[in-house]
Design a protein around this motif. Structure first.
Motif: not given
Length: 186
Positions: A123-124, A135-136, A159-161, A168-169
């Motif tokens: 995911g991005v 994140a992956s 969540k990891r992103l 927060s961005i």
């Protein structure tokens, strides 16, 4: 909720004998971002797959009262997207996922019922064509949309992103407002 399927435009999209569809969906009209899904899982209808991903996103991410749209760094004139691809063992180019998701090449994941398969998810989170975070994760065994494992995998990548939380961005300093001293004459 709008769903838009972007049809593959070039032969370069051919992966393992077929082109991958790119589907864009707004998880909630005021969420501040679109969900873009590259491809699907074997034997899973594309729109049902995208719906399952959208439903597995953490509630705080799609809630504009709790997510990054309240941050001073949020720029409503920019397009924010969460791009996800479920794939095999290959590495996926996260920058390309932001720039041109329709050109992402990835081996499709194994059949969801294959108990020996490992399914990877990348995911991005993007602002326009700029990658803000990537994140992956992966899960072995049967993985089908709607299952608890599927929902966990999607939520874990989301969540990891956002390592500092959904308010927060990622990759952007929240103190985007100009400082008071910058406006004072010397």
């Amino acid at each position: 909720m709008r769903i838009r399927i972007l049809l593959p435009a070039m032969a370069c999209l051919t992966v393992a004998g077929g082109a991958q569809a790119v589907t864009e969906k707004t998880p909630r009209p005021d969420s501040g971002f679109d969900l873009v899904v590259v491809g699907s899982m074997p034997n899973v209808e594309q729109n049902a797959f995208v719906d399952a991903i959208a439903q597995a996103l953490p509630p705080a991410l799609v809630d504009p009262q709790a997510n990054f749209t309240r941050s001073p760094a949020y720029q409503p004139n920019h397009t924010y997207r969460l791009v996800m691809v479920f794939h095999g063992d290959d590495v996926v180019d996260g920058q390309r996922m932001c720039r041109e998701p329709e050109a992402v090449q990835a081996t499709p994941p194994a059949d969801p019922a294959d108990l020996r398969a490992t399914t990877h998810v990348t995911g991005v989170f993007c602002r326009g064509a700029e990658k803000l975070s990537e994140a992956s994760d992966r899960m072995s065994g049967s993985l089908q949309p709607g299952q608890a494992g599927f929902r966990f995998l999607v939520a874990d990548v989301a969540k990891r992103l956002f390592p500092l939380g959904f308010a927060s961005i990622p990759g952007v300093v929240d103190s985007a407002a100009p400082s008071e001293t910058a406006d004072r004459p010397n």
